[in-house]
Design a protein around this motif. Structure first.
Motif, PDB file in Angstrom:
ATOM      1  N   THR A   1      42.344  -6.385  21.624  1.00 29.51           N
ATOM      2  CA  THR A   1      42.802  -5.897  21.877  1.00 29.51           C
ATOM      3  C   THR A   1      43.866  -6.750  23.557  1.00 29.51           C
ATOM      4  N   ASP A   2      44.856  -6.382  23.515  1.00 24.68           N
ATOM      5  CA  ASP A   2      45.401  -7.012  25.150  1.00 24.68           C
ATOM      6  C   ASP A   2      45.377  -5.672  26.219  1.00 24.68           C
ATOM      7  N   GLY A   3      44.865  -6.426  27.094  1.00 23.02           N
ATOM      8  CA  GLY A   3      44.869  -5.771  28.597  1.00 23.02           C
ATOM      9  C   GLY A   3      43.615  -5.478  29.422  1.00 23.02           C
ATOM     10  N   ALA A   4      43.833  -5.146  30.739  1.00 20.04           N
ATOM     11  CA  ALA A   4      43.200  -5.400  32.055  1.00 20.04           C
ATOM     12  C   ALA A   4      42.732  -4.297  32.783  1.00 20.04           C
ATOM     13  N   CYS A   5      41.947  -4.710  32.942  1.00 26.52           N
ATOM     14  CA  CYS A   5      40.893  -3.527  34.408  1.00 26.52           C
ATOM     15  C   CYS A   5      41.088  -4.126  35.219  1.00 26.52           C
ATOM     16  N   ALA A   6      41.127  -3.308  36.660  1.00 25.05           N
ATOM     17  CA  ALA A   6      40.340  -4.037  37.602  1.00 25.05           C
ATOM     18  C   ALA A   6      40.182  -2.202  38.199  1.00 25.05           C
ATOM     19  N   VAL A   7      38.553  -2.671  39.190  1.00 20.86           N
ATOM     20  CA  VAL A   7      37.753  -2.087  39.669  1.00 20.86           C
ATOM     21  C   VAL A   7      37.766  -2.405  41.893  1.00 20.86           C
ATOM     22  N   ILE A   8      38.236  -1.788  42.620  1.00 18.29           N
ATOM     23  CA  ILE A   8      38.293  -2.263  43.634  1.00 18.29           C
ATOM     24  C   ILE A   8      36.054  -1.611  44.104  1.00 18.29           C
ATOM     25  N   MET A   9      35.968  -2.227  45.023  1.00 15.66           N
ATOM     26  CA  MET A   9      34.805  -1.200  45.276  1.00 15.66           C
ATOM     27  C   MET A   9      34.652  -1.843  47.420  1.00 15.66           C
ATOM     28  N   ALA A  10      33.910  -0.697  47.807  1.00 15.19           N
ATOM     29  CA  ALA A  10      33.894  -1.647  49.361  1.00 15.19           C
ATOM     30  C   ALA A  10      32.610  -0.811  50.057  1.00 15.19           C
ATOM     31  N   SER A  11      32.008  -1.422  50.878  1.00 14.41           N
ATOM     32  CA  SER A  11      30.390  -0.929  51.436  1.00 14.41           C
ATOM     33  C   SER A  11      30.443   0.569  51.707  1.00 14.41           C
ATOM     34  N   GLU A  12      29.800   0.823  52.123  1.00 14.22           N
ATOM     35  CA  GLU A  12      29.043   2.241  53.084  1.00 14.22           C
ATOM     36  C   GLU A  12      29.529   1.900  53.885  1.00 14.22           C
ATOM     37  N   ASP A  13      30.095   0.712  54.714  1.00 11.46           N
ATOM     38  CA  ASP A  13      30.547   0.959  55.589  1.00 11.46           C
ATOM     39  C   ASP A  13      32.559   1.659  55.956  1.00 11.46           C
ATOM     40  N   THR A  14      32.867   1.683  54.673  1.00 14.05           N
ATOM     41  CA  THR A  14      34.074   2.557  54.782  1.00 14.05           C
ATOM     42  C   THR A  14      34.623   2.921  53.413  1.00 14.05           C
ATOM     43  N   ALA A  15      33.734   3.290  52.716  1.00  8.65           N
ATOM     44  CA  ALA A  15      33.882   3.902  51.564  1.00  8.65           C
ATOM     45  C   ALA A  15      34.301   5.000  51.571  1.00  8.65           C
ATOM     46  N   GLU A  16      33.483   6.121  52.282  1.00  7.63           N
ATOM     47  CA  GLU A  16      33.838   7.241  52.867  1.00  7.63           C
ATOM     48  C   GLU A  16      35.122   7.972  52.664  1.00  7.63           C
ATOM     49  N   LYS A  17      35.699   7.029  54.314  1.00  8.13           N
ATOM     50  CA  LYS A  17      36.663   6.743  54.947  1.00  8.13           C
ATOM     51  C   LYS A  17      37.779   6.372  54.013  1.00  8.13           C
ATOM     52  N   ILE A  18      37.903   5.856  52.755  1.00 14.25           N
ATOM     53  CA  ILE A  18      38.870   5.646  52.560  1.00 14.25           C
ATOM     54  C   ILE A  18      39.029   6.785  50.539  1.00 14.25           C
ATOM     55  N   CYS A  19      37.790   7.226  50.593  1.00 20.15           N
ATOM     56  CA  CYS A  19      37.553   7.367  49.006  1.00 20.15           C
ATOM     57  C   CYS A  19      36.950   8.844  49.301  1.00 20.15           C
ATOM     58  N   PRO A  20      38.031   9.935  49.265  1.00 17.84           N
ATOM     59  CA  PRO A  20      36.762  11.466  49.512  1.00 17.84           C
ATOM     60  C   PRO A  20      36.000  11.767  48.091  1.00 17.84           C
ATOM     61  N   ASN A  21      35.777  10.695  47.264  1.00 17.55           N
ATOM     62  CA  ASN A  21      34.475  11.033  46.545  1.00 17.55           C
ATOM     63  C   ASN A  21      34.159   9.604  45.705  1.00 17.55           C
ATOM     64  N   PRO A  22      34.001   8.995  46.877  1.00 18.18           N
ATOM     65  CA  PRO A  22      33.532   7.764  45.948  1.00 18.18           C
ATOM     66  C   PRO A  22      32.103   7.997  44.986  1.00 18.18           C
ATOM     67  N   ASP A  23      32.625   6.592  43.569  1.00 16.97           N
ATOM     68  CA  ASP A  23      31.308   6.306  42.687  1.00 16.97           C
ATOM     69  C   ASP A  23      30.476   5.446  43.581  1.00 16.97           C
ATOM     70  N   TRP A  24      29.287   5.973  44.062  1.00 20.55           N
ATOM     71  CA  TRP A  24      27.782   5.377  44.539  1.00 20.55           C
ATOM     72  C   TRP A  24      27.632   4.059  43.118  1.00 20.55           C
ATOM     73  N   ILE A  25      27.465   2.782  43.069  1.00 20.34           N
ATOM     74  CA  ILE A  25      26.857   2.168  42.463  1.00 20.34           C
ATOM     75  C   ILE A  25      24.534   2.359  43.004  1.00 20.34           C
ATOM     76  N   TRP A  26      24.213   3.160  41.251  1.00 21.62           N
ATOM     77  CA  TRP A  26      23.130   3.222  41.833  1.00 21.62           C
ATOM     78  C   TRP A  26      21.965   2.143  41.678  1.00 21.62           C
ATOM     79  N   GLY A  27      22.431   1.066  41.051  1.00 13.81           N
ATOM     80  CA  GLY A  27      21.544  -0.085  40.415  1.00 13.81           C
ATOM     81  C   GLY A  27      22.274  -0.550  39.007  1.00 13.81           C
ATOM     82  N   THR A  28      22.331  -2.076  38.863  1.00 11.76           N
ATOM     83  CA  THR A  28      22.603  -2.546  38.353  1.00 11.76           C
ATOM     84  C   THR A  28      21.767  -3.616  37.595  1.00 11.76           C
ATOM     85  N   GLY A  29      21.912  -4.194  36.300  1.00 10.33           N
ATOM     86  CA  GLY A  29      20.541  -4.617  36.116  1.00 10.33           C
ATOM     87  C   GLY A  29      21.526  -6.001  34.786  1.00 10.33           C
TER      88      GLY A  29
END
Lengths: 385, 475
Positions: free
Chosen positions: A209-237
């Motif tokens: 496939t040809d395609g692209a994806c972009a994701v924007i992450m923000a810290s807790e300092d601003t996440a809730e200000k710029i997004c009403p329902n942010p998706d919180w990252i609980w863990g990565t590995g």
């Protein structure tokens, strides 16, 4: 200094087998513009960029610099991450680390691939050791076939069990306008499609496939200000398991097992089958949809086929998997892992439109690399403690 | 050069990327040594980690598990191995090592713990199975790469025995009147193939006597497989715990039985109903009923079964091996009712007569299969004339095989082979070879038995022939 991290916006191209109308930078730009619009941000708000693809698909080595025309990275910190099939998921994990460190407030993460311009099998083969593996082995399919063969021998599953996974994902793709393959198929279609490497049929595997994806992450300092329902990252590995093809425990994805245990333990998830609401799995072929949910701990070893056959992973089932149609419907490799992450985020944020699973509290997204690597992210509606 | 794109996109152009980037990769000091050893000595080498004992193939500089430097610990892993996994690649691509279709296999070499990827040829796709034995075929001309092993092919394991059998069978047929005609149908009758059995452990042979005695299910499977490869059609098994103690535990016995059957499905497995010293009648027979092997031993008289110093006559361990008429009868019935063919163990003429007496009840299926056991301290020692008396005492359509303890082993099987009977060898009865050296395993004694058959021009029975001769159930 450690900060909680949330996804505040995502953007994707409409993925196709071939996008003759755009070059790489233009393809990247489509996804970036959509992500900025989704987050209601401009390029000025972005503090750093992470970008990745699989180098050998395009033969462009300095993607971090080359892409700035599309990514907006002029005079910003830009870092390239490329880890083969896991690239997109590794980008997401890397973005989490950058924002979580407290050193970057908002990070733009981009995964992309213009697969149609490449020699796919040749590019994939560069992932294998030149002295030992490449002399006798090439491409992705035969390695996966070995995994499927081992699983069948160990647990008595059949290619019909696996075909059920393809049927599911292709049905789900009907709800996703971004997916490449949007045509339903039947069990019989899968089993009648040409055998590529026993026991894998053509319709068991992902497309190019040809395609692209972009994701924007923000810290807790601003996440809730710029997004009403942010998706919180609980863990990565992330886990990489072996040096040579013969080293892994074929028929089991040990890297998935380890990474899932670690993340679920950290988040206090005891029964992932009951506590998770949706999974976006990097599942490049149908058998993975049986095997890897066992390694993730959703069901016991050998129970995958029955669980899937009973409809539990369909939309409306106990634990829907790949509402987007997954990798079997769409696979721009360097973007694929990040698409999983974006789709999981959309589920949590309630932005998944026709493919929305109701009331998502927890979602999982994963990345897979041809050498049996696994990356994983746990997404949640609630802000982590 | 630019090329026009497809319809609807006439104003977009693609520019050909003309780069080809040929690389040359140093194989590394470890890889180089591997390659030169294959090239110059036709030997496949791995490296062993002294910390965790794993043998790695491909060889490498450090252990994946504990980061120990292992680059100098080379070990020969042998030139044959087992297919642990495979696929048939059915699509072509210019990067593929062979034109499709071809078989890609993960192969675990005999002395290695990690399999490595290679190509399997000289076999039909439908014959490729996980667990099949394969051997390396070396390239005629070196390329100084791992392709100095050109490919692997199936080990022609049964072919040699079968080929020799075909020759023998023809020879027997051609010379029927001259050589065997007068024997045919009577005793001795050497026209029938000879069944070779290997008693892998018994209850008393321990590793301090011979380190090749198997204890674990996996070790039993490996040893049974070697015996089968050497020409045995049957193995006789007393399952052991990890510490070597004989066991009546159903799960352990079943695991041992299944491990052997998984490794060589056609091999006949004969379980002991004696198990070991001090076991109760219930412990001895219930495991047979639970596991239902192809065959099981049936002991025919209560007797001394002691361990003595054969030079001085001094008694080390005194033990009475209890096999009352009731046990003989109940065990025999239980076996027959469960489809398990009894192998009737006669330690002297008395035991044989006990059996003939009980047999009047009519529960034994035909043909009966007797084993004449020689040299137990408590039974009779091997004597040529006693053997002939035993043979003459059994029913006309019955089969007989034989085994002997210690130095009785090879003389008694040779006589049995001459008389048209069958042969049992194995570490249960004797830990040594005819020259007094420790046997490397029961399989080495099987090779002696095969040589005896060879010398006498008798065919060695396949497992199917052995089943037919002894009247066992189909596998």
């Amino acid at each position: 200094m450690a900060k909680r991290v949330a996804i505040v916006g995502t953007g994707q191209t409409f993925h196709k087998s071939h996008r003759p109308d755009v070059n790489g930078q233009e393809l990247i730009n489509e996804a970036v513009q959509r992500a900025l619009a989704d987050a209601n941000l401009t390029m000025k708000d972005i503090n750093a960029i992470l970008i990745g693809n699989m180098d050998h698909f395009e033969g462009i080595n300095y993607v971090d610099c080359w892409s700035v025309d599309g990514s907006g990275g002029v005079m910003k910190p830009v870092i390239k991450i490329t880890t083969g099939g896991t690239t997109g998921a590794s980008l997401a994990v890397g973005g989490y680390h950058m924002v979580g460190s407290g050193m970057f407030e908002k990070v733009l993460i981009i995964g992309w691939e213009k697969n149609s311009e490449s020699d796919t099998t040749g590019a994939i083969t560069t992932a294998f050791d030149p002295i030992w593996d490449r002399q006798v082995f090439a491409g992705a399919i035969s390695g996966l076939a070995a995994e499927a063969q081992a699983y069948m021998a160990r647990y008595g599953a059949s290619d019909r069990d696996a075909a059920r996974v393809s049927v599911r994902d292709r049905k789900h793709a009907m709800n996703n306008p971004h997916a490449q393959l949007r045509k339903e198929i039947s069990l019989e279609d899968v089993l009648a499609s040409p055998m590529l490497a026993d026991p894998i049929h053509l319709l068991d595997v992902c497309p190019r496939t040809d395609g692209a994806c972009a994701v924007i992450m923000a810290s807790e300092d601003t996440a809730e200000k710029i997004c009403p329902n942010p998706d919180w990252i609980w863990g990565t590995g992330a886990r990489h398991s072996y040096a040579y093809l013969g080293d892994c425990d074929w028929g089991r994805l040990t890297s998935m097992e380890r990474v899932a245990k670690e993340i679920f333990k950290k988040a206090g998830i005891k029964e992932p089958r009951k506590e998770l609401d949706v999974i976006e799995m990097y599942q490049p072929y149908s058998f993975a949809g049986l095997i890897w949910i066992e390694d993730m701990g959703i069901v016991g070893h050998g129970e995958g086929p029955q669980y899937v056959a009973d409809g539990n992973t369909d939309m409306g089932g106990e634990l829907p998997i790949n509402p987007s149609g997954g990798v079997i419907a769409c696979n721009p490799i360097g973007a694929t892992g990040l698409i999983r992450c974006a789709e999981a985020a959309m589920q949590v944020m309630g932005k998944a439109d026709a493919r929305q699973v109701p009331d998502v509290n927890y979602a999982v997204s994963t990345g897979f690399g041809g050498c049996m690597w696994t990356d994983m992210l746990l997404h949640g509606k609630k802000k982590p403690n | 050069m630019t090329t026009k794109q497809k319809k609807g996109f006439e104003d977009s152009y693609v520019v050909e990327g003309k780069m080809a980037l040929p690389y040359t990769y140093f194989a590394g000091s470890v890889g180089s040594k591997f390659i030169t050893t294959v090239r110059d000595e036709k030997k496949i080498m791995g490296v062993r980690c002294p910390t965790c004992n794993l043998v790695y193939l491909p060889p490498r500089q450090v252990c994946d598990k504990d980061f120990t430097d292992i680059r100098d610990n080379w070990v020969d892993v042998g030139n044959s191995g087992t297919v642990t996994n495979f696929t048939v690649v059915r699509y072509d691509d210019k990067h593929m090592p062979r034109k499709a279709p071809f078989v890609l296999a993960l192969i675990k070499m005999e002395g290695a713990d990690t399999p490595f990827m290679h190509i399997l040829e000289e076999c039909k796709f439908e014959d490729v199975k996980i667990g099949m034995n394969v051997e390396a075929v070396f390239a005629k001309e070196t390329t100084n790469t791992i392709l100095d092993i050109d490919h692997f092919k199936p080990v022609a394991e049964r072919a040699s025995i079968q080929e020799r059998n075909a020759g023998r069978k023809k020879w027997v047929a051609d010379n029927e009147n001259a050589v065997h005609g007068k024997q045919k149908g009577g005793k001795p009758d050497m026209s029938k193939p000879v069944i070779i059995a290997a008693a892998l452990t018994g209850a008393a042979t321990m590793r301090n006597q011979n380190p090749s005695v198997p204890y674990t299910p996996a070790e039993f499977a490996t040893e049974a497989y070697k015996c089968w490869k050497a020409g045995a059609a049957m193995v006789h098994v007393h399952a052991r715990e990890d510490n070597g103690m004989p066991t009546h535990d159903h799960e352990r016995i079943r695991a041992t039985y299944n491990a052997i059957k998984d490794k060589c499905p056609e091999l006949i497995v004969n379980l002991s109903s004696a198990v070991g010293m001090g076991k109760t009648a219930e412990q001895r027979i219930s495991q047979i009923i639970a596991v239902k092997p192809d065959m099981a031993s049936l002991n025919t008289n209560t007797m001394n079964f002691s361990i003595v110093d054969r030079k001085t006559g001094k008694i080390f361990i005194e033990y009475v091996f209890e096999n009352t008429f009731t046990m003989l009868q109940e065990f025999g019935k239980a076996m027959e009712e469960n489809g398990v063919k009894p192998e009737i163990e006669c330690y002297d003429m008395g035991g044989l007569d006990n059996t003939l007496l009980i047999a009047k009840q009519g529960f034994f299926s035909e043909p009966m299969n007797f084993n004449f056991v020689w040299g137990v301290a408590g039974g009779q020692a091997f004597r040529s004339d006693a053997f002939i008396a035993m043979m003459n005492a059994i029913p006309a359509n019955a089969n007989f095989t034989t085994c002997g303890v210690g130095t009785d082993q090879f003389p008694c099987i040779m006589q049995s082979c001459i008389l048209g009977g069958h042969m049992r060898v194995g570490l249960e009865d004797n830990i040594k070879m005819p020259n007094g050296a420790l046997a490397k395993g029961s399989y080495e004694q099987v090779e002696v038995a095969v040589n005896i058959a060879d010398s006498l021009g008798r065919a060695v029975a396949t497992t199917d022939e052995a089943r037919a001769i002894m009247g066992l159930r189909k596998k």
